[in-house]
Design a protein around this motif. Structure first.
Motif, PDB file in Angstrom:
ATOM      1  N   THR A 299       5.094  37.922   4.761  1.00 35.57           N
ATOM      2  CA  THR A 299       4.927  37.267   3.452  1.00 35.57           C
ATOM      3  C   THR A 299       4.130  35.966   3.512  1.00 35.57           C
ATOM      4  N   GLY A 300       4.113  35.301   4.669  1.00 33.54           N
ATOM      5  CA  GLY A 300       3.489  33.989   4.755  1.00 33.54           C
ATOM      6  C   GLY A 300       4.276  32.916   4.034  1.00 33.54           C
ATOM      7  N   ASP A 301       5.495  33.231   3.643  1.00 36.61           N
ATOM      8  CA  ASP A 301       6.325  32.332   2.836  1.00 36.61           C
ATOM      9  C   ASP A 301       7.461  31.780   3.694  1.00 36.61           C
ATOM     10  N   PRO A 302       7.419  30.483   4.059  1.00 31.51           N
ATOM     11  CA  PRO A 302       8.475  29.946   4.920  1.00 31.51           C
ATOM     12  C   PRO A 302       9.832  29.863   4.234  1.00 31.51           C
ATOM     13  N   ILE A 303       9.845  29.794   2.895  1.00 30.64           N
ATOM     14  CA  ILE A 303      11.120  29.754   2.187  1.00 30.64           C
ATOM     15  C   ILE A 303      11.790  31.131   2.225  1.00 30.64           C
ATOM     16  N   ALA A 304      11.008  32.186   2.001  1.00 32.90           N
ATOM     17  CA  ALA A 304      11.542  33.544   2.118  1.00 32.90           C
ATOM     18  C   ALA A 304      12.043  33.796   3.534  1.00 32.90           C
ATOM     19  N   ALA A 305      11.286  33.319   4.525  1.00 31.00           N
ATOM     20  CA  ALA A 305      11.697  33.505   5.911  1.00 31.00           C
ATOM     21  C   ALA A 305      12.977  32.731   6.207  1.00 31.00           C
ATOM     22  N   GLY A 306      13.078  31.519   5.652  1.00 35.36           N
ATOM     23  CA  GLY A 306      14.294  30.735   5.828  1.00 35.36           C
ATOM     24  C   GLY A 306      15.503  31.404   5.207  1.00 35.36           C
ATOM     25  N   ASN A 307      15.324  31.976   4.007  1.00 42.84           N
ATOM     26  CA  ASN A 307      16.419  32.688   3.351  1.00 42.84           C
ATOM     27  C   ASN A 307      16.843  33.904   4.182  1.00 42.84           C
ATOM     28  N   ALA A 308      15.870  34.599   4.760  1.00 44.91           N
ATOM     29  CA  ALA A 308      16.182  35.777   5.576  1.00 44.91           C
ATOM     30  C   ALA A 308      16.935  35.366   6.845  1.00 44.91           C
ATOM     31  N   LEU A 309      16.506  34.274   7.458  1.00 46.68           N
ATOM     32  CA  LEU A 309      17.201  33.796   8.659  1.00 46.68           C
ATOM     33  C   LEU A 309      18.643  33.437   8.348  1.00 46.68           C
ATOM     34  N   HIS A 310      18.847  32.755   7.223  1.00 47.05           N
ATOM     35  CA  HIS A 310      20.193  32.384   6.842  1.00 47.05           C
ATOM     36  C   HIS A 310      21.041  33.615   6.551  1.00 47.05           C
ATOM     37  N   ALA A 311      20.454  34.572   5.823  1.00 44.57           N
ATOM     38  CA  ALA A 311      21.208  35.770   5.448  1.00 44.57           C
ATOM     39  C   ALA A 311      21.615  36.585   6.669  1.00 44.57           C
ATOM     40  N   ALA A 312      20.849  36.458   7.757  1.00 46.92           N
ATOM     41  CA  ALA A 312      21.145  37.222   8.963  1.00 46.92           C
ATOM     42  C   ALA A 312      22.209  36.565   9.830  1.00 46.92           C
ATOM     43  N   GLY A 313      22.640  35.363   9.462  1.00 41.82           N
ATOM     44  CA  GLY A 313      23.657  34.653  10.247  1.00 41.82           C
ATOM     45  C   GLY A 313      25.000  35.357  10.214  1.00 41.82           C
ATOM     46  N   GLN A 314      25.873  34.944  11.127  1.00 42.64           N
ATOM     47  CA  GLN A 314      27.197  35.578  11.237  1.00 42.64           C
ATOM     48  C   GLN A 314      28.222  34.853  10.375  1.00 42.64           C
TER      49      GLN A 314
END
Length: 291
Positions: free
Chosen positions: A276-291
């Motif tokens: 996506t080139g979108d660091p906010i989308a990537a940040g949301n995905a990283l957070h959502a993948a947390g335990q």
């Protein structure tokens, strides 16, 4: 994790986190203590990153390995971008009345006037390697736990997620220069870590206390904030206790940064950002993948 299959260092420039937007003052769970902890960390980064770059550059001419030469170059580019973005974030804090200029002046004196008087280039590089380990530890361990940043503003969370990703990528560079070029032994690399273990939280606490005063909290209100906040830091399962294993690994003979695990969801962030080139989308995905 071996030296051959770790994450590559990829400088990413021109990222937009929307830091000029309507970010709440207390952007983390509407909690003054939690927010100001991360805000205080941000105030350290511009001068801190400059210190890291300077410490590594002092040994750059001695780097003979082409691989390490490229990693040093990419490390410097990443750290320069971290400085740029955190300056933008710190402009928000300055507008809130935080004495960013005063904090920078004190840090500049500490890093570039006082430190060279009382330490050698190798000791400053060892301090950099230690701080890089602590930063990587926090980045990896904090983003493992979804609840920590659950109710944070996604723009600020994305900024810290990107910073975390890149800290994980370059976490071994200063250490490799320290051990391969400066030839630092076990005690030379570990004594600075012991010093920083006590000095770093004191520095952060002083900045946080300044922030609380600017926010208008009186003495007893600040004491209440600290009592609650320190419990959040050090209670069983709190912010820092789960990081102890990562921290203590640094003291093991034969330690190398790639012997401790990367952020579990690193590839999740990378896939979303590359798509996506979108660091906010990537940040949301990283957070959502947390335990």
């Amino acid at each position: 994790m071996t030296d051959q299959d770790h994450a590559p260092i990829v400088p990413r420039e021109g990222l937009d986190f929307g830091l000029n937007g309507d970010i709440p003052k207390y952007w983390m769970a509407n909690d003054a203590f939690k927010t100001r902890f991360f805000d205080a960390m941000s105030t350290l980064f511009p001068m801190g990153e400059k210190f890291f770059i300077t410490s590594v550059r002092e040994f750059r001419e001695g780097v003979s390995s082409p691989k390490l030469q490229q990693e040093v170059k990419d490390f410097i580019r990443q750290e320069a971008q971290h400085t740029l973005i955190h300056r933008q974030f710190n402009d928000r804090l300055k507008a809130q009345g935080i004495d960013i200029d005063g904090i920078n002046a004190q840090l500049e004196t500490m890093f570039f006037i006082d430190a060279p008087k009382i330490s050698t280039p190798t000791q400053r590089l060892a301090a950099t390697a230690a701080l890089e380990h602590l930063t990587s530890m926090m980045c990896t361990c904090f983003f493992e736990r979804k609840e920590l940043l659950e109710t944070s503003d996604p723009r600020v969370r994305a900024m810290y997620a990107w910073h975390a990703i890149e800290e994980v990528e370059h976490k071994a560079v200063a250490f490799d220069v320290l051990t391969q070029v400066a030839k630092a032994g076990y005690f030379a690399r570990n004594v600075p870590m012991l010093t920083i273990t006590f000095g770093f939280p004191i520095t952060v606490a002083r900045i946080m206390n300044h922030m609380f005063k600017v926010d208008g909290f009186n003495f007893w209100q600040r004491m209440k904030l600290w009592a609650k906040g320190l419990w959040w830091f050090y209670k069983p399962g709190g912010l820092f206790i789960p990081t102890l294993g990562y921290y203590m690994a640094y003291y093991k003979p034969g330690f190398h940064p790639w012997k401790v695990k990367e952020m579990p969801s690193y590839k999740t962030w990378l896939e979303v950002f590359e798509r996506t080139g979108d660091p906010i989308a990537a940040g949301n995905a990283l957070h959502a993948a947390g335990q």
